[in-house]
Enzyme design. Structure first.
Site, PDB file in Angstrom:
ATOM      1  N   ARG A   1      36.215 -40.024  45.918  1.00 18.79           N
ATOM      2  CA  ARG A   1      35.335 -40.112  46.769  1.00 18.79           C
ATOM      3  C   ARG A   1      34.086 -41.413  46.609  1.00 18.79           C
ATOM      4  NH1 ARG A   1      34.336 -35.133  49.732  1.00 18.79           N
ATOM      5  NH2 ARG A   1      32.285 -35.510  49.893  1.00 18.79           N
TER       6      ARG A   1
ATOM      7  N   LYS B   1      39.771 -54.536  54.808  1.00 17.27           N
ATOM      8  CA  LYS B   1      40.591 -54.273  53.605  1.00 17.27           C
ATOM      9  C   LYS B   1      40.506 -55.322  52.419  1.00 17.27           C
ATOM     10  CE  LYS B   1      41.307 -50.684  54.258  1.00 17.27           C
ATOM     11  NZ  LYS B   1      40.441 -50.492  55.255  1.00 17.27           N
TER      12      LYS B   1
ATOM     13  N   HIS C   1      33.506 -70.975  68.189  1.00 18.98           N
ATOM     14  CA  HIS C   1      32.050 -70.865  68.662  1.00 18.98           C
ATOM     15  C   HIS C   1      31.114 -70.653  67.530  1.00 18.98           C
ATOM     16  CE1 HIS C   1      33.013 -71.085  72.980  1.00 18.98           C
ATOM     17  NE2 HIS C   1      33.963 -70.304  72.723  1.00 18.98           N
TER      18      HIS C   1
ATOM     19  N   GLU D   1      36.751 -54.892  50.878  1.00 20.42           N
ATOM     20  CA  GLU D   1      36.603 -53.759  50.254  1.00 20.42           C
ATOM     21  C   GLU D   1      37.130 -53.831  48.778  1.00 20.42           C
ATOM     22  OE1 GLU D   1      36.706 -49.909  53.361  1.00 20.42           O
ATOM     23  OE2 GLU D   1      38.513 -50.992  53.061  1.00 20.42           O
TER      24      GLU D   1
ATOM     25  N   GLU E   1      40.194 -55.104  60.848  1.00 20.96           N
ATOM     26  CA  GLU E   1      40.522 -53.970  59.674  1.00 20.96           C
ATOM     27  C   GLU E   1      41.105 -54.791  58.597  1.00 20.96           C
ATOM     28  OE1 GLU E   1      41.276 -50.434  57.546  1.00 20.96           O
ATOM     29  OE2 GLU E   1      39.921 -51.205  59.301  1.00 20.96           O
TER      30      GLU E   1
ATOM     31  N   TRP F   1      26.835 -40.626  44.193  1.00 17.66           N
ATOM     32  CA  TRP F   1      26.877 -41.732  44.678  1.00 17.66           C
ATOM     33  C   TRP F   1      25.585 -42.353  45.055  1.00 17.66           C
ATOM     34  CZ3 TRP F   1      25.595 -44.199  49.711  1.00 17.66           C
ATOM     35  CH2 TRP F   1      26.483 -45.524  49.692  1.00 17.66           C
TER      36      TRP F   1
ATOM     37  N   CYS G   1      29.329 -38.335  47.379  1.00 16.77           N
ATOM     38  CA  CYS G   1      28.916 -37.307  46.152  1.00 16.77           C
ATOM     39  C   CYS G   1      29.842 -36.324  45.950  1.00 16.77           C
ATOM     40  CB  CYS G   1      27.550 -37.048  46.252  1.00 16.77           C
ATOM     41  SG  CYS G   1      26.264 -38.109  46.096  1.00 16.77           S
TER      42      CYS G   1
ATOM     43  N   ASN H   1      24.518 -32.855  47.497  1.00 13.44           N
ATOM     44  CA  ASN H   1      25.016 -33.907  48.416  1.00 13.44           C
ATOM     45  C   ASN H   1      24.006 -34.037  49.618  1.00 13.44           C
ATOM     46  OD1 ASN H   1      27.304 -34.065  46.444  1.00 13.44           O
ATOM     47  ND2 ASN H   1      28.759 -33.669  47.957  1.00 13.44           N
ATOM     48  N   GLY H   2      23.961 -35.339  50.025  1.00 14.47           N
ATOM     49  CA  GLY H   2      23.245 -35.338  51.469  1.00 14.47           C
ATOM     50  C   GLY H   2      21.962 -36.144  50.946  1.00 14.47           C
TER      51      GLY H   2
ATOM     52  N   LYS I   1      34.352 -42.382  49.708  1.00 13.20           N
ATOM     53  CA  LYS I   1      35.510 -41.968  50.894  1.00 13.20           C
ATOM     54  C   LYS I   1      34.942 -41.492  51.880  1.00 13.20           C
ATOM     55  CE  LYS I   1      39.889 -41.718  51.852  1.00 13.20           C
ATOM     56  NZ  LYS I   1      40.597 -42.889  52.273  1.00 13.20           N
TER      57      LYS I   1
END
Length: 599
Positions: free
Chosen positions: A30, A476, A495, A479, A472, A77, A2, A103-104, A594
């Site tokens: 964000r 990516k 496996h 995402e 990573e 968010w 947020c 926020n939070g 973000k």
């Protein structure tokens, strides 16, 4: 996560509605699903809408709000309640005397909500935030003035929060922070309050970083910061060393592509002043690493992959190190003592899970070090030591240049911890930015993406230092394409995951060098090739990997400790072009943020 923006201006200053929309636009990176604004004075004017900023803009009668110089804005968010107009911030009390953005997470919101409902309050949203304006209103009803009403309400809440509030009939903003970022901007005619500097960097580069538990009152005439008891707090104004142009697209179609191309510059900044090629030394003057014993890395997401990379480098140099997902880290089960160095890796310096892990480790007696990109962030104040990666502002939600900068910073850190850096190592490190530039200039990732777009899933494999890079690369991909992608240690395919491999599931293998690790990875490539999977190899040409691949993405031959940094760029470009071809929202992928400031 947020975003908050507040502007308190003097008479004749800029219209708050314009400043708020500019700030909210700057905070879009964000991640958010709804937005809103509240304009101060009489009456309070509140507008909010689900969706992107244009949906909000279409509801705001900007012409009618000219002359109002104070207000607050928010991008949400979702945590408590789905995206909706009702759940968007700001939230008000029943009589619209106060409007609040937050926020939070308010951890005790349910008990507070039950108490308020028992007192006859009707709630209009599903959010935890809405308890705040109703708590403030209860204090106003008891005869309190706005500031003590705000303070008393904050005293009732538990959790992490950055809160800003405006009151009917007042032209100021009240704010407070606890374990969630809040920063002040000091302009000529207007004072700003925001969750991040980009929200007001177009207006001023002079900032004040608030500490946990500090309250602030902004007006057009100035700023007053106090502690939880109301005593004045002496603050220092800092000047940030980047401007609004740094956060623009500079002609690129997306921030992500721009930031991929900024990696050579970012890495040069990371190295500057820290490596002495003539003397063969690494010098990290900003942090003291003497007598470090056991090393524990804690991080989340992309930063966790960097932490895995850093821990592997430490172990190669004879230093015992382990990487932990921060949300799984607890000193109840993981041994920590005064000889332990706990290294938090966090791009924003505000990642809630990483902050909790670092604070818990510090309370258990460990020394703490944060590797971050953000000056003045919560982590820098929570830790004993700080190492900045110096990547510059990153706007795209999917991290690119910050991951590469973390890799290089942790390479320096591992060398300093082991005191094992040679002249050849430093020469190799200095070559990395130019090698990445070579990849950017010659990459065939777009052509490969054009061949493979529409595949059922993507698998990424690597061994040793290439394993975190494979993880990573998969992250990516998922995402920004929203397609299924997984990263594996190459030897683990047989496996279980091999059951998922088909002719419609490309396997992307990172194979560098020509040693035993490369040869073993070649065996894994042959295993998937036998199942008809298309094979993409990222290789420096030192092995025979190209012979067994359908597609080759080349990287320059370089030191084995650094080649994974360079190889990662091909995976970033591959994910970017897949998403671009699919028409995805690359800079603002759905459901993501973000800076993840909640646990």
């Amino acid at each position: 996560m947020c975003g908050i923006i507040g502007a308190a201006g003097s008479d004749g200053g800029p219209d708050a509605i314009d400043v708020l929309f500019e700030g909210l636009s700057a905070l879009e990176y964000r991640g958010y699903d709804s937005a809103g604004v509240a304009l101060a004075n009489s009456p309070l004017e509140v507008y909010k809408a689900r969706g992107e900023l244009e949906a909000l803009r279409s509801t705001v009668p900007a012409a009618e709000l000219r002359g109002r110089t104070t207000g607050i804005g928010h991008t949400r968010w979702s945590t408590h309640g789905p995206p909706s107009d009702a759940n968007a911030h700001p939230h008000t009390d029943t009589d619209r005397r106060v409007a609040v953005v937050h926020n939070g997470i308010i951890e005790n919101y349910q008990s507070l909500r039950d108490e308020l409902i028992g007192a006859g309050v009707e709630f209009a949203s599903d959010t935890d935030t809405e308890v705040v304006p109703h708590l403030i209103a209860s204090q106003l009803d008891a005869g309190a003035e706005p500031e003590p009403a705000f303070r008393r309400a904050v005293d009732r809440i538990e959790g992490s929060y950055a809160i800003a509030a405006v009151f009917e009939g007042e032209t100021g903003i009240y704010g407070v922070r606890n374990e969630s970022p809040l920063v002040l901007g000091v302009g000529e005619e207007t004072r700003y309050l925001a969750s991040d500097v980009p929200a007001f960097i177009a207006q001023t580069d002079r900032v004040v970083y608030l500490e946990d538990g500090e309250f602030v009152h902004l007006t057009g005439d100035g700023v007053r910061v106090t502690d939880s008891s109301g005593r004045p707090v002496e603050t220092s104004v800092e000047t940030v060393d980047w401007d609004a142009e740094d956060t623009g697209k500079s002609g690129y179609d997306h921030y992500m592509l721009k930031e991929i191309h900024e990696q050579p510059t970012a890495l040069r900044q990371c190295l500057r002043g820290r490596v002495d090629e003539l003397r063969g030394e690494v010098t990290l003057e900003e942090c003291s690493l003497e007598d470090a014993g056991r090393i524990q890395f804690v991080a989340c997401g992309t930063s966790y992959h960097a932490a895995l990379y850093g821990a592997a480098l430490c172990r190669r140099n004879g230093v015992g190190a382990t990487a932990y997902i921060a949300s799984e880290y607890t000193t109840d089960r993981i041994p920590v003592d005064e000889e332990t160095l706990v290294v938090g890796v966090t791009q924003s310096g505000e990642t809630a899970d990483t902050l909790r892990a670092l604070r818990e480790a510090g309370q258990a007696g460990a020394r703490t070090l944060v590797v971050t990109n953000t000056v003045g962030s919560s982590a820098t104040r929570a830790c004993d030591e700080t190492m900045y990666i110096r990547a510059g502002p990153e706007v795209g939600v999917a991290a690119t240049k910050t991951f590469a900068s973390q890799q290089l910073a942790l390479t320096l850190l591992a060398g300093e911890l082991s005191d094992s850096v040679s002249y050849a190592d430093i020469k190799s490190l200095r070559a990395v930015p130019d090698q990445i530039q070579s990849v950017l200039d010659t990459s065939r990732a777009r052509a490969v993406a054009e061949e493979l777009v529409g595949s059922d899933a993507f698998f990424f494999i690597g061994r040793d230092l290439a394993y975190p890079v494979a993880l990573e690369g998969a992250l990516k991909c998922k995402e920004i394409t929203y397609e299924h992608a997984e990263g594996f240690a190459a030897g683990e395919l047989k496996h279980g995951p091999l059951a998922l491999v088909t002719a419609d599931t490309p396997v992307v293998a990172v194979v560098t060098g020509d040693g035993s690790t490369a040869r073993k990875t070649l065996s894994n490539i042959k295993e998937v090739e036998a199942r008809d999977a298309p094979v993409v190899v990222v290789t420096d040409g030192q092995s025979e990997a190209g012979r067994y691949a359908d597609y080759v993405l080349e990287v320059p031959a370089t030191d084995e400790l650094n080649v994974a940094v360079v190889a990662n760029v091909q995976l970033q470009l591959f994910a970017y072009w897949l998403a671009n071809l699919m028409g995805r929202s690359i800079d603002k992928p759905r459901n993501l943020a973000k800076s993840v400031t909640v646990e």
